[in-house]
Design a protein around this motif. Structure first.
Motif, short mmCIF file in Angstrom:
data_model
loop_
_atom_site.label_atom_id
_atom_site.label_comp_id
_atom_site.label_asym_id
_atom_site.label_seq_id
_atom_site.Cartn_x
_atom_site.Cartn_y
_atom_site.Cartn_z
N ILE A 1 157.86 -17.13 0.39
CA ILE A 1 158.25 -17.32 1.78
C ILE A 1 157.07 -17.14 2.73
N LYS A 2 156.18 -16.20 2.47
CA LYS A 2 155.03 -16.04 3.35
C LYS A 2 154.11 -17.25 3.27
N SER A 3 153.95 -17.81 2.08
CA SER A 3 153.15 -19.03 1.98
C SER A 3 153.87 -20.19 2.65
N GLU B 1 148.68 -10.79 -11.29
CA GLU B 1 148.19 -10.58 -9.93
C GLU B 1 149.12 -11.18 -8.88
N PHE B 2 150.03 -12.08 -9.30
CA PHE B 2 150.97 -12.69 -8.36
C PHE B 2 152.38 -12.09 -8.45
N TRP B 3 152.59 -11.17 -9.36
CA TRP B 3 153.93 -10.64 -9.57
C TRP B 3 154.35 -9.65 -8.48
N TYR B 4 155.66 -9.60 -8.27
CA TYR B 4 156.23 -8.54 -7.44
C TYR B 4 155.94 -7.20 -8.11
N GLN B 5 155.54 -6.24 -7.32
CA GLN B 5 155.23 -4.91 -7.85
C GLN B 5 156.09 -3.88 -7.12
N GLY B 6 156.97 -3.24 -7.85
CA GLY B 6 157.86 -2.25 -7.26
C GLY B 6 157.14 -0.97 -6.90
N GLN C 1 166.70 -6.86 -7.01
CA GLN C 1 165.64 -7.21 -6.06
C GLN C 1 165.73 -8.67 -5.64
N LEU C 2 166.00 -9.54 -6.60
CA LEU C 2 166.17 -10.95 -6.28
C LEU C 2 167.35 -11.15 -5.34
N ARG C 3 168.43 -10.42 -5.60
CA ARG C 3 169.62 -10.54 -4.73
C ARG C 3 169.27 -10.12 -3.31
N SER C 4 168.51 -9.06 -3.16
CA SER C 4 168.11 -8.59 -1.83
C SER C 4 167.18 -9.59 -1.15
N ASP D 1 157.21 -13.73 -6.87
CA ASP D 1 157.70 -12.80 -5.86
C ASP D 1 158.21 -13.63 -4.69
N PRO D 2 159.50 -13.53 -4.37
CA PRO D 2 160.02 -14.30 -3.23
C PRO D 2 159.24 -14.06 -1.94
#
Length: 706
Positions: free
Chosen positions: A127-129, A65-70, A440-443, A122-123
């Motif tokens: 960052i939002k937190s 539920e916390f993972w980045y989802q493409g 995605q991490l690089r971006s 998910d970065p």
């Protein structure tokens, strides 16, 4: 022998004690393979003082539920991340740093440690937190007083009021002291009038500003009684409970970005927006109902930097998150490199990628760099906690903290981008596939290099601090003393508790003792070379900039600008020295045995790699001969890389990244299955006698018969 003599030595003099360097990379690897790294112990050691907080956060980051989802749209990604923030509140995962009376734990170090780990999920979530609790709520906590804590903090902590941190303006960027937004006191109504005077004064790149934010901590020039008292922060509501902008507040959406698209970054402007006088976050500056300004800090400059210093946790967390992203990238690339096979090495089997010297050169020095980043971050985080917990909160420790933050954040954020890119390329086309996360991490981490302070600007702050310390040390020194410092004296380099250099230490004459790489392999000599690099550069800069005190402000600025590039190079070398020292101190705490030996090789790879990178400086300053510099490169290639290659999987295994945290198919064992299938197929084909004859083999057979 003088230092300049060192560069003119004969090759024989430069290589007299290199007997063990004639060994081959293969023998170095065999020797190293006999050692065993205690992966479990090393994994716990790397987790550091706040291991339990990190583990708890990793447990959350391991949940889907916390993972980045493409594949999500911009709106879908933003909605998903906002929902994840609410889940963090429900899990009591984000309040460690806040006072216990509000449900927090007064645990500043543990808070940052746990927060950093969210980058593995998910970065955008991390960052939002960080915007909500590390900037918006933290500004209320650290810049406000009891009234603000009681009135505004609970809603910020619970996410009832999502908030923006409105500091940056499009027209000034990192130059916070020059923001153009004004907050003018109106004594008739006892209110602040917040105003954006022109387009370049719009607050920009603000998380929560485009959509979710209902309030903002707005940084503005504080004006009362016709006097500008500099930048202060004010709590300003921007939207009502239905999400509609309040009168006078304007907002624009920054739209699609290069990364971190789970965050609703946007712009804010204020057209004579009025808020109560008491909304001024007044810990460091207050205005009474008569418009009279008071502050516990008399100096405007020191007041400004003290206010900004209370928000240094952003740079601390970026340093840690960048280190974690580097660990993840290397876990993926090195795991893949030990499984993927390509090109034959004179046998019927193809070679594993990591057995190639170039592949080792690409990844293993970056592995050493990541360990250095990790150990330096733990010391950095410890200092941050001691300052913010009040255990060691002095003007000096805060200045040290700010300087170390300005030194390490650039190195780790740039380092992460470099490591992610090299890891991507080292994985070939597989690394470019989105499912393997590297692109995605690089971006997402790209922006880390410029937010919370542009890296080049931060390094200039470090260089200025080094020059200030130097000036204090030699304030009353005569020309002879200055010359003696620059030339160097025989003595021992020491390091203080926080890692800041004690300028003015003596440096040994390397020309007379460094007869081969055998000299620079030992810890003390590496320290001397790396320390001398910083000390001499600072002394040279001080000499070049000394005339500035007698010049007009315009000419002094021009002189500073002339040597700006040298300032940044010097500051970067200082930051690298901090990392090397942290690695060395961490190494001293490792029990004697195989693990310590492997980590010593890894530390040496980092230290000698820094010297190799700056070889031009060491050569031109007479610290190394050309032969000795070449010997360092040969030692790295022929000894250190093969030794570390034998333990590469263990060294990334100690990062403790489980499959749920990695989530990259090429690091899951799938590649090993493919390679085993291919090797089994060809082995069976050869054994069956049905394998076709290779054309080249046939030609050789025919040629032999002639």
């Amino acid at each position: 022998m003088t230092r300049t003599d060192a560069v003119t030595q004969t090759p024989e003099a430069a290589t007299v004690d290199l007997p063990d360097e004639v060994a081959t990379p293969r023998s170095a690897a065999s020797e190293s393979a006999e050692l065993t790294v205690d992966v479990a112990w090393l994994g716990e050691y790397l987790l550091g003082r706040w291991a339990e907080d990190r583990k708890a956060s990793r447990a959350l980051a391991s949940r889907p539920e916390f993972w980045y989802q493409g594949g999500l749209t911009l709106d879908e990604h933003r909605t998903r991340v906002l929902g994840q923030l609410h889940r963090l509140v429900e899990e009591d995962a984000v309040h460690r740093a806040f006072p216990t009376r509000f449900g927090g734990r007064d645990d500043h170090g543990g808070n940052i440690a746990a927060f950093e780990e969210l980058v593995l999920a998910d970065p955008s979530l991390q960052i939002k937190s960080g915007v909500q609790w590390g900037l918006f709520a933290a500004a209320i906590l650290h810049l406000g007083t009891e009234y603000h804590h009681e009135k505004f903090l609970p809603a910020a902590m619970s996410l009832e009021v999502p908030g923006a941190f409105a500091m940056t303006e499009i027209g000034h960027g990192s130059d916070v002291a020059s923001v153009a937004t004004t907050a003018t006191y109106d004594p008739d109504t006892d209110e602040w009038v917040i105003n954006t005077p022109f387009r370049a004064a719009w607050k920009d790149y603000l998380g929560n500003a485009a959509l979710h934010g209902r309030a903002a901590t707005v940084f503005a020039q504080l004006i009362t009684g016709g006097v500008n008292y500099g930048v202060h922060a004010i709590y300003v509501p921007i939207r009502d409970e239905k999400g509609q902008l309040l009168p006078g507040v304007q907002s624009e959406d920054d739209g699609l970005k290069g990364g971190l698209n789970g965050i609703d970054n946007g712009r804010l402007a204020f057209d004579h927006v009025r808020v109560p006088r008491t909304n001024l976050l007044n810990r460091y500056g207050d205005v009474d109902e008569n418009g009279v300004y008071t502050s516990p800090i008399e100096s405007p400059g020191r007041r400004f930097f003290t206010m900004l210093g209370t928000l240094v946790q952003g740079r601390v967390s970026l340093d840690g998150a960048s280190t974690l992203a580097s660990k993840l990238a290397l876990h993926i690339a090195i795991t893949y490199g030990t499984q993927r096979r390509q090109f034959t090495g004179g046998t019927s089997d193809e070679e594993v990628l990591l057995d190639y010297g170039r592949h080792q050169r690409r990844l293993l020095p970056r592995l050493a760099q990541t360990y250095a980043m990790s150990f330096a971050h733990e010391e950095f985080l410890d200092l941050f906690d001691r300052v913010f917990s009040g255990v060691e909160d002095t003007t000096e420790t805060r200045e040290d903290l700010e300087t170390i933050a300005a030194a390490l954040k650039p190195l780790s954020t740039w380092g992460a981008l470099d490591i992610l890119q090299e890891a991507r390329e080292a994985c070939g086309g597989s690394g470019f596939m989105a499912e393997n996360r590297l692109t995605q991490l690089r971006s997402d981490l790209d922006i880390y290099a410029t937010f919370e302070g542009d890296n080049n600007v931060l390094l200039q702050l470090v260089a200025k601090r080094l020059l200030t310390d130097y000036a204090k040390k030699f304030k009353n020194a005569d020309a002879g003393a200055m010359a003696q410092y620059v030339a160097g004296q025989v003595g021992e380099a020491t390091v203080n508790r926080t890692g800041l250099r004690q300028l003015g230490q003596a440096i040994a004459d390397f020309g007379s003792t460094a007869r081969s790489v055998g000299f620079v392999r030992d810890e003390a000599s590496q320290r001397q070379l790396l320390t001398d690099r910083v000390h001499t550069a600072v002394a040279e800069l001080a000499g070049k900039l000394r005339p500035a005190s007698k010049l007009s402000p315009v000419d002094a600025a021009a002189l500073f600008n002339r040597y700006q590039n040298d300032l940044i190079k010097t500051a970067r070398a200082h930051g690298e020295l901090l990392q090397w020292e942290a690695f060395t101190r961490a190494l001293a705490k490792v029990p004697e045995g195989d693990t310590k030996q492997v980590l010593t090789w890894l530390r040496d790879l980092f230290g000698l790699g820094l010297i190799e990178k700056d070889a031009a400086w060491y050569l031109t300053h007479g610290r190394l001969s050309g032969q000795r510099a070449a010997a360092i490169t040969a030692y790295i290639d022929d000894r250190l890389l093969p030794r570390i290659r034998a333990h590469a999987l263990d060294l990334v295994g100690a990062f403790g990244l489980t499959p749920e945290l990695v989530r990259a198919p090429i690091a899951s064992g799938v590649e090993q299955q493919r390679q085993d299938e291919a090797r089994g197929y060809y082995a069976e084909l050869r054994a069956s006698g049905e394998a076709p004859v290779d054309e080249k083999t046939l030609r050789k057979q025919k040629a032999a018969k002639k």
